[in-house]
Design an enzyme around this catalytic site. Structure first.
Site, mmCIF file in Angstrom:
data_model
loop_
_atom_site.group_PDB
_atom_site.id
_atom_site.type_symbol
_atom_site.label_atom_id
_atom_site.label_comp_id
_atom_site.label_asym_id
_atom_site.label_seq_id
_atom_site.Cartn_x
_atom_site.Cartn_y
_atom_site.Cartn_z
ATOM 1 N N CYS A 115 0.883 -1.205 -0.245
ATOM 2 C CA CYS A 115 0.337 0.074 0.148
ATOM 3 C C CYS A 115 0.925 1.451 -0.209
ATOM 4 O O CYS A 115 0.369 2.736 -0.413
ATOM 5 C CB CYS A 115 -0.716 0.279 1.099
ATOM 6 S SG CYS A 115 -1.496 -1.619 1.066
ATOM 7 N N HIS A 261 -3.739 6.888 1.642
ATOM 8 C CA HIS A 261 -4.263 6.077 0.281
ATOM 9 C C HIS A 261 -5.336 5.294 0.810
ATOM 10 O O HIS A 261 -5.605 5.257 1.859
ATOM 11 C CB HIS A 261 -2.791 4.182 2.089
ATOM 12 C CG HIS A 261 -3.567 3.634 0.379
ATOM 13 N ND1 HIS A 261 -3.622 2.273 -0.262
ATOM 14 C CD2 HIS A 261 -3.562 2.160 1.760
ATOM 15 C CE1 HIS A 261 -3.730 1.784 -0.146
ATOM 16 N NE2 HIS A 261 -3.799 0.876 1.300
ATOM 17 N N ASN A 291 -9.630 -1.175 -2.579
ATOM 18 C CA ASN A 291 -8.547 -1.105 -2.360
ATOM 19 C C ASN A 291 -7.594 -1.244 -2.784
ATOM 20 O O ASN A 291 -7.527 -2.479 -3.496
ATOM 21 C CB ASN A 291 -7.694 -1.091 -0.657
ATOM 22 C CG ASN A 291 -6.406 -1.495 -0.702
ATOM 23 O OD1 ASN A 291 -5.812 -1.325 -1.258
ATOM 24 N ND2 ASN A 291 -6.228 -2.018 0.537
HETATM 25 N N1 ACO Z 1 -19.320 -9.912 5.325
HETATM 26 C C1 ACO Z 1 -20.226 -9.512 6.305
HETATM 27 N N2 ACO Z 1 -19.406 -10.539 7.658
HETATM 28 C C2 ACO Z 1 -17.983 -10.433 8.234
HETATM 29 C C3 ACO Z 1 -17.056 -10.474 6.111
HETATM 30 C C4 ACO Z 1 -18.031 -9.637 4.775
HETATM 31 N N3 ACO Z 1 -17.179 -9.578 3.626
HETATM 32 N N4 ACO Z 1 -16.023 -10.524 6.606
HETATM 33 C C5 ACO Z 1 -16.095 -10.634 7.711
HETATM 34 N N5 ACO Z 1 -17.782 -10.913 8.412
HETATM 35 C C6 ACO Z 1 -17.976 -10.953 10.586
HETATM 36 C C7 ACO Z 1 -17.050 -12.084 10.668
HETATM 37 O O1 ACO Z 1 -16.836 -12.834 10.040
HETATM 38 C C8 ACO Z 1 -17.591 -11.186 12.464
HETATM 39 O O2 ACO Z 1 -18.132 -12.338 12.663
HETATM 40 P P1 ACO Z 1 -18.769 -12.872 14.007
HETATM 41 O O3 ACO Z 1 -18.365 -11.345 15.035
HETATM 42 O O4 ACO Z 1 -19.474 -13.824 13.745
HETATM 43 O O5 ACO Z 1 -17.169 -13.531 14.173
HETATM 44 C C9 ACO Z 1 -17.575 -10.259 12.270
HETATM 45 O O6 ACO Z 1 -18.073 -9.857 10.915
HETATM 46 C C10 ACO Z 1 -16.699 -8.768 12.395
HETATM 47 O O7 ACO Z 1 -15.306 -9.262 11.594
HETATM 48 P P2 ACO Z 1 -14.137 -8.670 12.193
HETATM 49 O O8 ACO Z 1 -13.176 -8.752 11.078
HETATM 50 O O9 ACO Z 1 -13.901 -8.761 14.222
HETATM 51 O O10 ACO Z 1 -14.689 -7.425 11.740
HETATM 52 P P3 ACO Z 1 -14.174 -5.303 12.334
HETATM 53 O O11 ACO Z 1 -15.230 -5.081 13.089
HETATM 54 O O12 ACO Z 1 -12.889 -5.518 12.309
HETATM 55 O O13 ACO Z 1 -13.702 -5.626 10.336
HETATM 56 C C11 ACO Z 1 -12.523 -4.984 8.376
HETATM 57 C C12 ACO Z 1 -12.968 -6.261 9.262
HETATM 58 C C13 ACO Z 1 -13.654 -3.685 8.137
HETATM 59 C C14 ACO Z 1 -11.098 -5.522 7.538
HETATM 60 C C15 ACO Z 1 -11.702 -4.085 9.870
HETATM 61 O O14 ACO Z 1 -10.732 -5.061 10.534
HETATM 62 C C16 ACO Z 1 -10.639 -3.075 9.000
HETATM 63 O O15 ACO Z 1 -11.270 -2.244 8.583
HETATM 64 N N6 ACO Z 1 -9.229 -3.001 9.471
HETATM 65 C C17 ACO Z 1 -8.059 -1.989 8.729
HETATM 66 C C18 ACO Z 1 -7.580 -3.080 7.632
HETATM 67 C C19 ACO Z 1 -7.753 -2.805 6.541
HETATM 68 O O16 ACO Z 1 -9.126 -1.814 6.259
HETATM 69 N N7 ACO Z 1 -7.003 -2.982 5.300
HETATM 70 C C20 ACO Z 1 -7.421 -2.791 4.305
HETATM 71 C C21 ACO Z 1 -6.336 -3.798 3.915
HETATM 72 S S1 ACO Z 1 -4.960 -3.409 4.265
HETATM 73 C C22 ACO Z 1 -4.084 -1.731 3.919
HETATM 74 O O17 ACO Z 1 -3.895 -1.317 2.415
HETATM 75 C C23 ACO Z 1 -3.938 -0.887 5.494
#
Ligand code: ACO
Length: 334
Positions: A115, A261, A291
Site C-alpha cells: 500500500c 491511501h 483498495n
Molecule cells: N461480510 C459479512 N460479515 C463479515 C465479513 C463480510 N465480508 N467479513 C467478516 N465478517 C464477519 C466476521 O466473520 C465476524 O463475525 P462474528 O462476529 O460472527 O465472528 C464479524 O463480521 C466481525 O468481523 P471482524 O473481522 O472482527 O470485523 P471488523 O469490524 O474488524 O472489520 C475490517 C473488518 C473491515 C477488515 C476492519 O478490521 C478494518 O477496517 N481493518 C483495517 C484494515 C483494512 O482496511 N485493510 C485493508 C487492506 S490493508 C491496507 O491497505 C492498509
C-alpha cells in the site's frame, strides 16, 4: 548539481468490469450494508481473469501520463513499478511495461512496498532526479488483486476490500528551488507487523514453495489482522503527515489537500478527524474502486485534479500505510 522533481503528468486505468457489493453477496455470505458500514466500499473493478494482467492495466495509465507530460516514451529514463500482484514471480512487471512501451534498455525497478508502494516510489524518483541521474521517471502503481482473492465465504473479510486498477505519474526534473515540486518525503517500515497482513505462500522458506496440501488449505490467499492494521494505520498516518509538514516549517492549516491511501474509508475518516482536516481537504474514492493498493494514490490524486479539487500551486500531501508494515508521506506543491 542538485535538482528538484515535479509531477509532469498523471494517468490512470481501471478494468471495465464493475463488481458491486450485491454481486459479491451472490458468491459469498456478505451484504452491501456490512461492506459499506465497515469499509465505505460500494463497488470495485476486477479484471476478467486470464484476459488482462497487471502490466495491461499499467500500459494505458503510463501512456496517458507520458502524453500529459508532453513527452514520448523514448524520453523516459527509468521505470519504477510498484505492485504486490505482479504478472509473474519473476521477472518483475517493469520489464514488461518497458517492452510494451517500446523503450528497450531503459532500467526498470519493481518495488514491493504494497500500500505504501507509490509513496516509496515518489521518494525514490525524487532522489534519482535530484542527483541528476535521470530527467524523466515513469512511476506506476498497478494491481490485479482479484485473481488472488478467496471469493468464498472463507475469504470474505479480505476479498470484499480489494479492487484492480493502475495509476501512473511522470516525474520530471526542475530547478532545486522551484516552487512546484516534491518538497519533502518520509518513509518507514516495521517488520514487527509483517505477519499481520501478508500472503505467506508460495514460500521459498518451505522445502517446496507450494504443495497440493497448501493449496487445499487456502495458504495462497492473503490474511489480515484487520483491527491491528486499523489501529496502526490511524496512528502512523497522522504522525507522518505532521512530520513532513514540520520538516518544511509548514502546518496543517497550510495544506490544501490530503490524498490518503484508500484502504478503508473509516481509517481515512479517523485520520482526518485526528488531523482536524475538514472533508473538503481530503479526497477519497474507495467507494468506487475499493483498495487498489499501490494504485490508490495516483488514482485518487488524478481524480481530485480532474474534478478541480486540486490544481497548480496547491500544497498536497500523499500518505499511505500498509503491509510490512510500511508507511510514509510525500509533500508536494502541484
Ligand atoms: N461480510 C459479512 N460479515 C463479515 C465479513 C463480510 N465480508 N467479513 C467478516 N465478517 C464477519 C466476521 O466473520 C465476524 O463475525 P462474528 O462476529 O460472527 O465472528 C464479524 O463480521 C466481525 O468481523 P471482524 O473481522 O472482527 O470485523 P471488523 O469490524 O474488524 O472489520 C475490517 C473488518 C473491515 C477488515 C476492519 O478490521 C478494518 O477496517 N481493518 C483495517 C484494515 C483494512 O482496511 N485493510 C485493508 C487492506 S490493508 C491496507 O491497505 C492498509
Amino acid at each position: 548539481m542538485s535538482y528538484g522533481a515535479r509531477i509532469a503528468g498523471l494517468g490512470s486505468y481501471v478494468p471495465e468490469t464493475v463488481v458491486t457489493n450485491h454481486d459479491l453477496a451472490q458468491v459469498m455470505d456478505t451484504s452491501h450494508e456490512w461492506i459499506v458500514e465497515r469499509s465505505g466500499i460500494e463497488e470495485r473493478r476486477w479484471v476478467k481473469g486470464g484476459e488482462q494482467g497487471n502490466y495491461d492495466l499499467a500500459v494505458p495509465a503510463a501512456r496517458e501520463a507520458i502524453a500529459e507530460a508532453g513527452l514520448e516514451p523514448e524520453d523516459i529514463g527509468c521505470i519504477i513499478y510498484a505492485t504486490l500482484s505482479p504478472d509473474h514471480y519473476f521477472p518483475g512487471s517493469g520489464v514488461f511495461l518497458g517492452r510494451e512501451l517500446g523503450i528497450i534498455g531503459v532500467p526498470a525497478y519493481d518495488i514491493r512496498q504494497q500500500c505504501s508502494g507509490f509513496v516509496y516510489g515518489l521518494e525514490m524518483a525524487q532522489a534519482l532526479i535530484a542527483n541528476g541521474q535521470y530527467e524523466h521517471i515513469l512511476l506506476v502503481g498497478s494491481e490485479t488483486h482479484s485473481p488472488g482473492l478467496d471469493k468464498s465465504t472463507r475469504g470474505r473479510t479480505i476479498s470484499v476490500l480489494f479492487g484492480d486498477g493502475a495509476g501512473a505519474a511522470v516525474l520530471s526534473r526542475t530547478q532545486a528551488d522551484a516552487p512546484n515540486r516534491i518538497l519533502a518525503s518520509e518513509v518507514h517500515a516495521d517488520g514487527g507487523g509483517a505477519e499481520d497482513l501478508w500472503m505467506p505462500y508460495p514460500s521459498f522458506r518451505q522445502p517446496e514453495i507450494m504443495t497440493h496440501a497448501d493449496l487445499d488449505a487456502g495458504r495462497q490467499y492473503p490474511t489480515m489482522e484487520g483491527q491491528k492494521v486499523f489501529k496502526n494505520a490511524v496512528k502512523r498516518m497522522p504522525e507522518v503527515v505532521r512530520s513532513v509538514l514540520e520538516s518544511q516549517q509548514l502546518g496543517l492549516e497550510d495544506l490544501d489537500m490530503l490524498i490518503p491511501h484508500q484502504a478503508n474509508l473509516r481509517i481515512n475518516e479517523m485520520v482526518a478527524k485526528l488531523l482536524r482536516l475538514p472533508p473538503e481537504k481530503v479526497h477519497n474514492n474507495i467507494q468506487k474502486y475499493g483498495n487498489t493498493t499501490a494504485a490508490t494514490i495516483p488514482l485518487c490524486l488524478k481524480e481530485a485534479r480532474d474534478l478541480g479539487r486540486v490544481g497548480p500551486g496547491d500544497l498536497v500531501c500523499c500518505v499511505a500505510f500498509g503491509a510490512g508494515f510500511t508507511w510514509g508521506a510525500v509533500l508536494l506543491r502541484l
